[in-house]
Design an enzyme around this catalytic site. Structure first.
Site: not given
Lengths: 609, 609
Positions: B289, B389
């Site tokens: 990521e 998140c």
């Protein structure tokens, strides 16, 4: 319709050069690599657990294909030392084979308890290649020991698979024996072998045993998902597929089997019209080395294995015998001059297994997680692979390339390809004088045709064609122009060979907005080593304006053409404005790529009008 | 320079609509999903081995961000029920925290023996989000219990990490506490917390303990490869990176630290000039990521996480305080209106975690082996993720969007963004009447400025700008036009907002030969649901000829423009000839993509002059 086999053909020009490199460099280099890796010693059957160089399940086939290459090479060019090596291998086969006739290194030395239990273990595939080698060696030398051994083995296979049905599977997970048994039938006249081939082919996709066998990806992977006559699309592992289709075509011809022929035609169309790279490469992914879906032809992750392209050419050659349509020789020609030939370096000593249509080193590095398969990331030719099917395959292919040239019956001699050559068969002598594939001019003369006509293929890439300087106005049937040739008369064929840009069907996403430069049968590519900048920053001009330069090493033309290079700027993003510098772009034949160290390469280049 | 905080700003127009959806749909829907998945119940500390819904290491942070969103929302729009829920969570924190002050669900309930031993386990990250939530809740309600609990926890962290140095690592594997401690300092006036933040930041990349800790990919993944002041390029996990850079900017401002400011400037440039998608997305790969390399910005495998884009906007906002250059608000604006806003559906109830710039369902299916990461293949918005998140992050972000509007000192009020709004601070009242981002016209009036000037940002996308109908000819410094405003006088700003095509630097391979349609701060995309055909068969015309239609649900314009569709043909390959049908192409704002079921989507579309 019959084939004129390679042994009746004497090559000159482009193919003589390739034949010599094959004989003098490729065959010895493959021998050396196979010796070093223990493949020859494995025939001694003395490997023991814990020793290095454990025999692999497909090593028999590697050596078999090498022997086949030697057989073809020494037919035209005798070589005592090579013959001696082969004789030594044959002696070891005789010595170490099982008394039943069975011969397999891995399943005798490593897993004797598992003979004919594992459908995926290439056992019948190895048998098939050994049979092909034995036939070739008998034809080349007259020595029949190897052939007799293989007849015994075939008889044992018949017993196990058909008389007793005692193997754990019904048909091989990797096809090959089916076409080999047809060759064994041709070499021996034994109809039983043809019948065995038919039984293997017809049983495929119908057997409960096979259905319950382990498989990779799906039963379509090894073409066992349905009976062969019901197949609509080419599926699965592309080498397996085309080897099966070769056998189906062989059987359709010899048995006059219409439904098998129809299946072959459908499968050929499925490849040629939907699933083939412009180079004649097939297999769109490293995951299963297989056909995926129609129009799925990504360039950088192309599998496009050398063996698969060879298999496609072999399938196409067989189809030419069944259906006198030039599409088959057109596709064979594309595969021969592009993907197949790209599998071996210009010096004949190193190889590609996978032949992508784009190499982009920076993209691979940046996205290495998406390009994990190492065998899909070869950007340099290598001398040997663990899985080394391709090097001996290209060797046997080049050594027997003359097979592709002619077919004939009582009315017609079909001229499928244009090679500088002389051929003599059935009292006929045909001479071709030509610089093909570099020139479209072919001067052809024939003696002894009798009442036969010459049917010369008008290549699919050719837009205008003249005979003896005049536009051809005679009869053309399915892409063949029918000519009457006086005894010994020279006929000059001129196939207009211009540089041209090819476009792909818009359904091929990878090629959208892009073109491939071609000339005659040769597909071109750009290499970064010639062009300096990232190749995707270049676009070729539709106006092209090509200049040609002959390259001795490639025995082909390099091409320079008009194009553009994207202007560079500093910002990451800015308002769009056209910004291109005109420049020349250098192209080389695709078959010659990766001969000057590691470099980016691109076939499908952006087009700009 | 000081920020005008969101609580001083009353929104109308575009952002009032978004605020209401956030309050009425997003905050409740995230609450429901977090309740169903056990995240709220986890605060009871009664999970036992073998039960379902085992608390996860980052659940504390999910709830903390939700509380923060609630705090911001109820500041402007009180809500007794939401406050009650938060009070309940705070009571559970008080009840279940360790007597030392430590509070962490996972490392109390599941692995109590491993407190502060695993650098990669998000323990200090959770602490940071709890601290941010506590500060927000105190500011919103005046209730200080949560804040006091978090002060105790921060004191305990100081003891473990700095007084005793007894943890198994020195700095968190996932940054967040650094910026939270600055907020705790601001809320309490306790300089110790600012100092703790500085110590965490300065220790990063210098600690033997951290170097010996396990890591993912490399120490650059969590920005521990070198001391922060020596960093040249943004590297590693992009959320971690920008959270760290936020803290560095916070410290640079409060400590007047020049070397830290210089590092922040370099890191900002590294993102904005080399590593950012045109949507303000960052993170080029699902593998880690993370940032990869300069100009590596693939569209279909973009990670471009919602949280990362939010973090980039937060970093940019902090930089505006340090360096009055409009580039920071420009980048914040790009992130806000594009990647960040794309993270939540138009109805506020479903989310993207990853925001690619291309969705191509057929390509994914055909090449599924190359697109293996499921989290990179979301082509539909979902209501909750295991790693959730982003949903509460976008909720807190939208609820506090007013934070971005103004900064000021004794000489100047900087107008960074254009929102329909009224703001009151330090005796100043500023009103903006505008349809921004849909119109470039802003009528601004201010009272109580005293001798201050207004510095209005001339957006980076704007090529011509007038004030009260006349081209602006006054002073512009670093992208801000300085205006003198009479008390209560209406000043009309006109930022020419045309449809425009953006091009990417030619080093961005994925965007070569392509453009992105933009209007004002909004980046557009084409969806297949509007255009019918594979989007890569379309090219937009450089002449564009746009027509606009306002969409109520999007609260923005849809655009139709001139373009072309590739002609289709039957052959797999044929000689190239130009073959394009003119047609209109429909575009919608990128932030509104994937709101009408699964569909292909494309930002970078082919260009044709």
């Amino acid at each position: 319709m019959k084939t004129v086999t390679f042994d009746k053909v004497t090559l000159g020009g482009f193919w003589k050069n390739r034949f010599d490199i094959n004989k003098n460099a490729t065959i010895p280099t493959v021998y050396d690599r196979f010796s070093e890796t223990g493949r020859f010693d494995a025939f001694k059957f003395d490997w023991k657990e814990g020793q290095p160089k454990q025999p692999h399940i497909f090593w028999d086939s590697d050596i078999a294909k090498w022997i086949e290459a030697v057989a073809y090479a020494i037919t035209k060019c005798p070589d005592g030392r090579l013959e001696e090596i082969v004789d030594g291998v044959v002696d070891l086969i005789e010595k170490n084979r099982d008394e039943s006739g069975y011969f397999n290194i891995y399943f005798t030395v490593c897993e004797p308890e598992n003979r004919f239990t594992n459908r995926m273990a290439h056992e019948l595939y190895c048998a098939g290649h050994l049979i092909e080698a034995a036939v070739a060696y008998k034809n080349a030398t007259g020595k029949d020991k190897f052939l007799r051994l293989m007849c015994d083995y075939a008889d044992y296979i018949e017993k196990v698979f058909f008389d007793e049905d005692s193997a754990k599977f019904s048909t091989p997970g990797h096809e090959e024996i089916e076409l080999a048994l047809v060759k064994l039938y041709e070499a021996t006249g034994e109809k039983r072998y043809l019948e065995m081939s038919r039984r293997f082919v017809d049983k495929r996709g119908t057997s409960k045993k096979d259905e319950d066998s382990p498989f990779y990806i799906s039963h379509a992977y090894d073409q066992s998902h349905k009976p062969v006559r019901e197949m609509e699309n080419a599926t699965g592992h592309s080498v397996r597929a085309v080897y099966l289709y070769c056998a189906m075509a062989d059987l359709a011809l010899r048995l006059g089997d219409k439904s098998l022929l129809d299946a072959c035609k459908r499968l050929f169309k499925s490849i040629a019209e939907k699933q083939m790279y412009i180079t004649g490469g097939i297999g769109s992914t490293a995951y299963g080395e297989r056909f995926t879906e129609d129009y799925d032809l990504p360039n950088d992750v192309a599998y496009s294995e050398t063996c698969a392209s060879i298999g496609l050419a072999l399938f196409a050659r067989r189809m030419s015998l069944l259906d006198p349509d030039s599409v088959y020789a057109d596709i064979a020609e594309i595969a021969i001059y592009n993907c197949a030939l790209a599998g071996v370096s210009l010096d004949g000593k190193s190889f590609f297994y996978v032949n992508p249509l784009e190499i982009n080193l920076e993209r691979y590095r940046k996205n290495k997680e998406y390009y994990q398969r190492k065998d899909n990331l070869l950007t340099q030719r290598v001398e040997v692979f663990d899985c080394s099917c391709c090097p001996p395959n290209i060797a046997r292919f080049v050594a027997s390339i003359g097979d592709f040239l002619y077919t004939y019956d009582e009315n017609t001699v079909f001229v499928h390809h244009y090679f500088e050559s002389e051929a003599e068969f059935e009292g006929i002598k045909i001479t071709q004088k030509t610089d093909y594939p570099n020139s479209g001019r072919v001067i052809i003369s024939a003696c002894g045709l009798g009442c036969r006509r010459l049917a010369v293929r008008v290549p699919g890439w050719c837009e205008s064609f003249s005979v003896n300087g005049k536009p051809f106005e005679g009869e053309t049937v399915k892409g063949y122009a029918f000519l009457t040739a006086q005894n010994g008369e020279s006929i000059t064929l001129d196939f207009a060979m211009e540089c041209r840009l090819a476009a792909a069907n818009p359904a091929v996403e990878a090629d959208i907005g892009r073109v491939a430069l071609c000339r005659g049968p040769i597909v071109y590519c750009a290499e970064r080593v010639d062009n300096g900048v990232p190749l995707n920053n270049l676009s070729v001009s539709a106006r092209l304006n090509p200049s040609l330069e002959f390259d001795e090493k490639m025995q082909a033309y390099k091409i320079e053409a008009d194009g553009f290079e994207d202007g560079s700027f500093g910002e990451l993003y800015r308002t769009y404005r056209p910004d291109f510098k005109p420049r020349r772009i250098k192209f080389i034949p695709y078959f010659a790529f990766a001969n000057r160290g590691e470099s980016d390469m691109l076939v499908w280049i952006r087009i700009r009008e």
